[in-house]
Scaffold this motif. Sequence first.
Motif, PDB file in Angstrom:
ATOM      1  N   PHE A  22       0.961  -1.115  -0.052  1.00 30.74           N
ATOM      2  CA  PHE A  22      -0.003  -0.071   0.079  1.00 30.74           C
ATOM      3  C   PHE A  22       0.863   1.308   0.089  1.00 30.74           C
ATOM      4  CE2 PHE A  22      -3.283   1.689   2.673  1.00 30.74           C
ATOM      5  CZ  PHE A  22      -4.275   1.348   2.122  1.00 30.74           C
ATOM      6  N   SER A  23       0.635   2.078  -1.249  1.00 32.78           N
ATOM      7  CA  SER A  23       1.597   3.148  -1.079  1.00 32.78           C
ATOM      8  C   SER A  23       0.656   4.402  -0.627  1.00 32.78           C
ATOM      9  CB  SER A  23       2.055   3.558  -2.362  1.00 32.78           C
ATOM     10  OG  SER A  23       2.621   4.858  -2.475  1.00 32.78           O
ATOM     11  N   LEU A  24       1.041   4.964   0.522  1.00 31.41           N
ATOM     12  CA  LEU A  24      -0.052   5.709   1.310  1.00 31.41           C
ATOM     13  C   LEU A  24       0.332   7.195   0.955  1.00 31.41           C
ATOM     14  CD1 LEU A  24      -0.361   3.893   4.525  1.00 31.41           C
ATOM     15  CD2 LEU A  24      -2.030   3.987   2.779  1.00 31.41           C
ATOM     16  N   LEU A  25      -0.519   8.092   1.351  1.00 31.28           N
ATOM     17  CA  LEU A  25      -0.329   9.485   1.600  1.00 31.28           C
ATOM     18  C   LEU A  25       0.152  10.067   0.413  1.00 31.28           C
ATOM     19  CD1 LEU A  25       1.471   8.907   5.113  1.00 31.28           C
ATOM     20  CD2 LEU A  25      -1.054   8.856   4.517  1.00 31.28           C
ATOM     21  N   LEU A  26      -0.556   9.981  -0.793  1.00 26.98           N
ATOM     22  CA  LEU A  26      -0.352  10.792  -1.895  1.00 26.98           C
ATOM     23  C   LEU A  26      -1.436  11.668  -1.770  1.00 26.98           C
ATOM     24  CD1 LEU A  26       0.873   8.421  -4.651  1.00 26.98           C
ATOM     25  CD2 LEU A  26       2.155  10.134  -3.248  1.00 26.98           C
TER      26      LEU A  26
ATOM     27  N   LEU B 167      -5.616   3.534  -3.373  1.00 26.56           N
ATOM     28  CA  LEU B 167      -4.488   3.060  -3.060  1.00 26.56           C
ATOM     29  C   LEU B 167      -3.781   1.715  -3.938  1.00 26.56           C
ATOM     30  CD1 LEU B 167      -5.922   2.252   0.507  1.00 26.56           C
ATOM     31  CD2 LEU B 167      -4.230   3.561  -0.122  1.00 26.56           C
ATOM     32  N   ASP B 168      -2.514   1.787  -4.108  1.00 26.09           N
ATOM     33  CA  ASP B 168      -2.078   1.321  -4.999  1.00 26.09           C
ATOM     34  C   ASP B 168      -1.923  -0.100  -5.105  1.00 26.09           C
ATOM     35  OD1 ASP B 168      -0.990   3.709  -5.759  1.00 26.09           O
ATOM     36  OD2 ASP B 168       1.155   3.355  -4.960  1.00 26.09           O
ATOM     37  N   TYR B 169      -1.948  -1.113  -4.130  1.00 26.53           N
ATOM     38  CA  TYR B 169      -2.085  -2.418  -3.983  1.00 26.53           C
ATOM     39  C   TYR B 169      -3.651  -2.920  -4.636  1.00 26.53           C
ATOM     40  CZ  TYR B 169      -4.997  -3.885  -0.247  1.00 26.53           C
ATOM     41  OH  TYR B 169      -6.427  -3.934   0.497  1.00 26.53           O
TER      42      TYR B 169
ATOM     43  N   VAL C 222      -7.316  10.498   2.558  1.00 28.82           N
ATOM     44  CA  VAL C 222      -7.691  10.421   4.049  1.00 28.82           C
ATOM     45  C   VAL C 222      -6.433  10.127   5.000  1.00 28.82           C
ATOM     46  CG1 VAL C 222     -10.182  10.248   3.262  1.00 28.82           C
ATOM     47  CG2 VAL C 222      -8.840   7.933   3.759  1.00 28.82           C
ATOM     48  N   TYR C 223      -5.436   9.290   4.464  1.00 31.81           N
ATOM     49  CA  TYR C 223      -4.512   8.810   5.075  1.00 31.81           C
ATOM     50  C   TYR C 223      -3.411   9.872   5.580  1.00 31.81           C
ATOM     51  CZ  TYR C 223      -6.595   4.211   4.089  1.00 31.81           C
ATOM     52  OH  TYR C 223      -7.537   3.093   3.910  1.00 31.81           O
TER      53      TYR C 223
ATOM     54  N   GLU D 196       0.168  -0.427  10.780  1.00 30.29           N
ATOM     55  CA  GLU D 196       0.861  -1.553  10.792  1.00 30.29           C
ATOM     56  C   GLU D 196       0.595  -2.772   9.727  1.00 30.29           C
ATOM     57  OE1 GLU D 196       1.516  -3.287  14.750  1.00 30.29           O
ATOM     58  OE2 GLU D 196       0.829  -1.317  15.482  1.00 30.29           O
ATOM     59  N   ILE D 197      -0.731  -2.625   9.274  1.00 31.16           N
ATOM     60  CA  ILE D 197      -1.231  -3.608   8.449  1.00 31.16           C
ATOM     61  C   ILE D 197      -1.039  -3.130   7.240  1.00 31.16           C
ATOM     62  CG2 ILE D 197      -3.073  -5.086   7.740  1.00 31.16           C
ATOM     63  CD1 ILE D 197      -1.543  -6.087  10.638  1.00 31.16           C
ATOM     64  N   PHE D 198      -1.926  -2.075   6.686  1.00 30.02           N
ATOM     65  CA  PHE D 198      -1.801  -1.985   5.323  1.00 30.02           C
ATOM     66  C   PHE D 198      -0.426  -1.349   4.600  1.00 30.02           C
ATOM     67  CE2 PHE D 198      -6.587  -0.480   6.150  1.00 30.02           C
ATOM     68  CZ  PHE D 198      -7.089  -1.026   5.137  1.00 30.02           C
ATOM     69  N   PRO D 199       0.394  -0.643   5.344  1.00 29.04           N
ATOM     70  CA  PRO D 199       1.508  -0.385   4.588  1.00 29.04           C
ATOM     71  C   PRO D 199       2.465  -1.598   4.565  1.00 29.04           C
ATOM     72  CG  PRO D 199       1.248   1.116   6.628  1.00 29.04           C
ATOM     73  CD  PRO D 199       0.264  -0.087   6.681  1.00 29.04           C
ATOM     74  N   ASN D 200       2.103  -2.987   5.140  1.00 31.33           N
ATOM     75  CA  ASN D 200       3.134  -3.745   5.173  1.00 31.33           C
ATOM     76  C   ASN D 200       2.315  -5.136   4.258  1.00 31.33           C
ATOM     77  OD1 ASN D 200       5.342  -2.983   6.843  1.00 31.33           O
ATOM     78  ND2 ASN D 200       3.638  -3.223   8.333  1.00 31.33           N
ATOM     79  N   ILE D 201       1.394  -4.678   3.450  1.00 29.86           N
ATOM     80  CA  ILE D 201       1.035  -5.744   2.429  1.00 29.86           C
ATOM     81  C   ILE D 201       2.062  -5.729   1.133  1.00 29.86           C
ATOM     82  CG2 ILE D 201      -0.623  -6.259   0.686  1.00 29.86           C
ATOM     83  CD1 ILE D 201      -1.925  -6.559   3.493  1.00 29.86           C
ATOM     84  N   LYS D 202       2.660  -6.967   1.285  1.00 32.97           N
ATOM     85  CA  LYS D 202       3.720  -7.146   0.157  1.00 32.97           C
ATOM     86  C   LYS D 202       3.279  -7.323  -1.029  1.00 32.97           C
ATOM     87  CE  LYS D 202       6.579  -8.868   4.067  1.00 32.97           C
ATOM     88  NZ  LYS D 202       7.490 -10.214   4.538  1.00 32.97           N
TER      89      LYS D 202
END
Length: 451
Positions: free
Chosen positions: A9-13, A145-147, A366-367, A392-398
């Motif tokens: 998940f590539s957040l915060l754009l 969200l990218d993923y 929103v993030y 902890e969960i969303f940013p670490n989806i590989k």
Amino acid sequence: MKARMKRGFSLLLAGVMSAALLASCAGGGGKPAADNGGGQTNQGSANDTKATGKKTDINIWLWDVSDSRKKYYEEFTKLYPQYNVVLTSVQAKDMAQKLQTALASGADLPDIAWLEQTYRGKLLSLNIWEDLSKPPYNLDKSQVLDYLIPLETTESGVYVGPEAPSVAGMAYKRALTKKYFGTDDPAALQKIFTDWDTFIEKGKEVKQKSNGSVYMFASLGDAYQFLKGQSSTPFINGNKLNFDQGVAPILQKLVEMKQAGIIDTIDSASPAEGTSYTDETHIFYPCANWSVDFTIKANDKNGIGRWGFMIPPGGPFPYGGTVQGVPAKAKNKEGAAALINFFFMTQKGSELARDQKGNFSPYKPVYDIPNFYSHKDEYFAGQDVMKAFETEIFPNIKSVRLPSKYDQDIDDAMNVAIQTINASDNGNVAVADLVSKMENDIMTKQPDIEK
């Protein structure tokens, strides 16, 4: 929620959805109005509705027609009074057949159809969908969200639509982890359970200490959810099975868990497994963001303070999710796109999804808002599970496994394999035999598939 929302998940754009989308989607012409953050544009069209009393239906085929869902959609019609939302109940497993039947008979298609994760591959393959990222809808995929994007796009490149992201970690019963592992702190438990081999060894210790009465998981199906979600290796490439690489390692780990005696023989998603949430016999469970309310609290109604939440061995993983798709032959595509944009691509819609349905948003901006997702949950002894999902969960989806039109047939064959392991004598079953049977079952159902 079953599979409601039931998912790196590539957040915060930061960014804002194109105002032209809502102008065109609201049914008006001329120069578009600006989006005020609540998704409300083209007020003139709404005023025209008040004057004429005419409304345009947005017909949705979905599996959730609850009162809470109806109230949720009422928030849209308050801002867009020119529309009336009509809900038709269609079970997720029946959606593809119902759409195909309507197409063949010339019957009306819905303006929005729900594509639940389990059946999504087949639904995406129907080649009947509007691309919401193209004119006149212009949904800005860069703000999703990218993923999620690969999971919402057909093989031919059509972007069907967004979804509430559904991802998972692991829930646990605090009293049991404290008794058998000396702590109920999630960070401490994550240091203990570094991988699945360690998990198995610790499970053996629990078995010994409890004289075989306490299990790490209630069902092999629960273990499978973790292992399946944590692997992105495809089960099938085109029309060629990839079971030796994609399926065999998962089955091997399930057999090892069975041989270790650390998993109970309860059937996954059965009433017995629902009851297991209340006992002191089963420690860990897969826990998606939607599981908190719709699985844990629903099954363990008196479980205040009993639960904890952690990152599982192998990391977090996608689990569930439902795409909102607009058929190309729908009658009210503009209204459908307006509704989808409001709920999935605006701050106001994201707030409603969070507060009314407990869902996360695919909308990146929103993030960027501090504590947009934050709630200390008394069921989890005050742990801020929502914040844990966000940080902890969303940013670490590989990685993710791409959907396939054969997914349901593969799931059916996998369920038979899991039942075979479950019924075996202490896991005395050969993985190669399980794989071979799965391959034969799939090829019998789908003659175009090859090994």
